[in-house]
Design a protein around this motif. Structure first.
Motif, short mmCIF file in Angstrom:
data_model
loop_
_atom_site.label_atom_id
_atom_site.label_comp_id
_atom_site.label_asym_id
_atom_site.label_seq_id
_atom_site.Cartn_x
_atom_site.Cartn_y
_atom_site.Cartn_z
N SER A 33 0.80 -1.19 -0.06
CA SER A 33 0.12 -0.08 -0.06
C SER A 33 1.02 1.36 0.03
N GLY A 34 1.90 1.30 0.62
CA GLY A 34 2.81 2.36 0.68
C GLY A 34 3.28 3.02 -0.62
N ASP A 35 3.63 1.90 -1.50
CA ASP A 35 4.14 1.95 -2.70
C ASP A 35 3.01 2.29 -3.68
N SER A 36 1.90 1.85 -3.66
CA SER A 36 0.88 1.86 -4.48
C SER A 36 -0.09 3.24 -4.20
N LEU A 37 0.26 3.80 -2.97
CA LEU A 37 -0.43 5.12 -3.04
C LEU A 37 0.17 6.48 -3.41
N ARG A 38 1.85 6.06 -3.61
CA ARG A 38 2.41 7.43 -3.99
C ARG A 38 1.95 7.78 -5.64
N GLY A 39 1.52 9.49 -5.31
CA GLY A 39 1.08 10.04 -6.50
C GLY A 39 -0.38 9.70 -6.84
N GLN A 40 -1.04 9.01 -6.23
CA GLN A 40 -2.45 8.46 -6.25
C GLN A 40 -3.59 9.48 -5.58
N ILE A 41 -3.24 10.34 -4.70
CA ILE A 41 -4.11 11.53 -3.91
C ILE A 41 -3.54 12.89 -3.88
N LEU A 42 -4.62 13.44 -4.30
CA LEU A 42 -4.48 14.83 -4.60
C LEU A 42 -5.09 15.68 -3.23
N PRO A 43 -4.64 16.17 -2.26
CA PRO A 43 -5.45 16.75 -1.15
C PRO A 43 -6.05 18.00 -1.68
N ASN A 65 0.63 15.00 -7.53
CA ASN A 65 0.17 14.85 -8.69
C ASN A 65 -1.28 15.18 -9.22
N ASP A 66 -1.12 16.30 -9.76
CA ASP A 66 -2.52 17.11 -10.19
C ASP A 66 -3.60 16.30 -10.91
N ALA A 67 -3.14 15.10 -11.47
CA ALA A 67 -3.92 14.36 -12.06
C ALA A 67 -4.28 12.98 -11.32
N ALA A 68 -4.08 13.11 -10.07
CA ALA A 68 -4.47 11.88 -9.24
C ALA A 68 -5.66 11.58 -9.29
N PRO A 69 -5.93 10.14 -9.33
CA PRO A 69 -7.40 9.65 -9.35
C PRO A 69 -8.34 9.85 -8.17
N TYR A 70 -7.48 10.07 -7.05
CA TYR A 70 -8.16 10.22 -5.80
C TYR A 70 -8.08 11.62 -5.11
N GLN A 71 -8.95 12.00 -4.41
CA GLN A 71 -8.82 13.44 -3.82
C GLN A 71 -9.13 13.14 -2.12
N LEU A 72 -8.16 13.74 -1.60
CA LEU A 72 -8.27 13.79 0.01
C LEU A 72 -8.99 14.97 0.21
N ASN A 73 -10.17 15.06 0.92
CA ASN A 73 -11.09 15.98 1.31
C ASN A 73 -10.81 16.02 3.21
N TYR A 74 -10.84 17.07 3.62
CA TYR A 74 -10.49 17.38 5.07
C TYR A 74 -11.12 18.37 5.70
N SER A 75 -11.47 18.45 7.10
CA SER A 75 -11.96 19.68 7.72
C SER A 75 -11.30 19.64 9.15
N MET A 76 -10.63 20.56 9.56
CA MET A 76 -9.98 20.43 10.70
C MET A 76 -10.58 21.80 11.70
N ASN A 77 -10.47 21.43 12.88
CA ASN A 77 -10.83 22.34 14.00
C ASN A 77 -9.94 22.47 15.14
N LEU A 78 -9.35 23.53 15.34
CA LEU A 78 -8.28 23.66 16.36
C LEU A 78 -8.95 24.65 17.57
N VAL A 105 -11.87 10.17 -2.09
CA VAL A 105 -12.99 10.38 -2.82
C VAL A 105 -12.44 9.98 -4.20
N ASP A 106 -13.06 9.22 -5.00
CA ASP A 106 -12.69 9.04 -6.39
C ASP A 106 -13.28 10.29 -7.26
N ARG A 107 -12.27 10.78 -7.78
CA ARG A 107 -12.75 11.89 -8.56
C ARG A 107 -13.26 11.92 -9.88
N ASN A 108 -13.55 10.48 -10.25
CA ASN A 108 -14.20 10.23 -11.38
C ASN A 108 -15.65 10.16 -11.17
N THR A 109 -16.10 9.34 -9.92
CA THR A 109 -17.28 8.90 -9.72
C THR A 109 -17.95 9.61 -8.40
#
Length: 165
Positions: A33-43, A65-78, A105-109
Motif C-alpha cells: 500500500s505504501g508503494d501503490s499510494l504514491r502520487g494517487q491522492i491529491l489533497p 500529482n494534479d492528475a491523481a485519481p483520488y482526492q483527499l477532502n478534510y476539515s479541521m478544528n483547532l 473520494v474517487d475524482r471520477n465517480t
C-alpha cells in the motif's frame, strides 16, 4: 553473553515468528500500500496557513500529482486552552488540540472510498516576551498539523488494500 541478553534475543525471534504467522506485511515494501499510494491522492487546496502545512506534509509523504485519481477532502478544528495558571490568573502554558475529519473520494465517480477522524495535541509555553510566546504558538500549530498529517497517511496506508483497485 548474559542470561538477560539471551532472553531478549529469544523474545525478539518469537515476536518475528508471530508477526509472520499473522499475515503482517510491511506497508513500504514494493507492491504494498505504501508503494501503490504514491502520487494517487491529491489533497484539497489549502485555505489557511494550518491547512497549507497539512497539505504540504501530505504531499511530502504521498507525492504530488494534479492528475491523481483520488482526492483527499478534510476539515479541521483547532482549539486552545490554558493549562498552567498562576494565582494571579496568568497562563504560562497552553494546550493546543486538533481534530481533523478526512475522506478519500474517487475524482471520477465522487464515491467516498474511505473516511475517518484523527485527533492530536501539542503544547506551548507562554513564558517570556510576546514575540517568544507567538513563536511558540506558531511552532505548536505547525507541529500539530504535521502530527495529524502523518496520522492520516498512516491510516491511508492501513486501509488502502480495501479500497485501492
Amino acid at each position: 553473553m548474559s542470561w538477560s541478553d539471551r532472553r531478549q534475543i529469544l523474545a525478539g525471534l518469537a515476536a518475528v515468528g508471530l508477526l509472520a504467522g499473522c499475515g503482517f506485511q510491511p506497508a513500504y515494501a514494493p507492491g504494498q500500500s505504501g508503494d501503490s499510494l504514491r502520487g494517487q491522492i491529491l489533497p484539497k487546496a489549502a485555505s489557511n496557513k494550518q491547512s497549507f502545512i497539512f497539505v504540504d506534509r501530505i504531499e511530502d509523504r504521498l507525492g504530488r500529482n494534479d492528475a491523481a485519481p483520488y482526492q483527499l477532502n478534510y476539515s479541521m478544528n483547532l482549539s486552545s486552552e490554558g493549562l498552567a495558571k498562576t494565582p494571579s490568573n496568568s497562563t504560562y502554558r497552553y494546550h493546543l488540540k486538533g481534530r481533523l475529519t478526512y475522506s478519500v473520494v474517487d475524482r471520477n465517480t465522487n464515491e467516498v472510498l474511505t473516511s475517518g477522524m484523527v485527533r492530536n495535541f501539542t503544547g506551548y509555553s507562554a513564558i517570556g516576551t510576546t514575540v517568544a510566546t507567538r513563536a511558540s504558538q506558531t511552532d505548536a500549530r505547525e507541529r500539530l498539523m504535521i502530527l495529524m498529517a502523518d496520522e492520516v497517511v498512516s491510516r491511508l496506508y492501513a486501509t488502502a488494500p480495501s479500497w485501492l483497485p
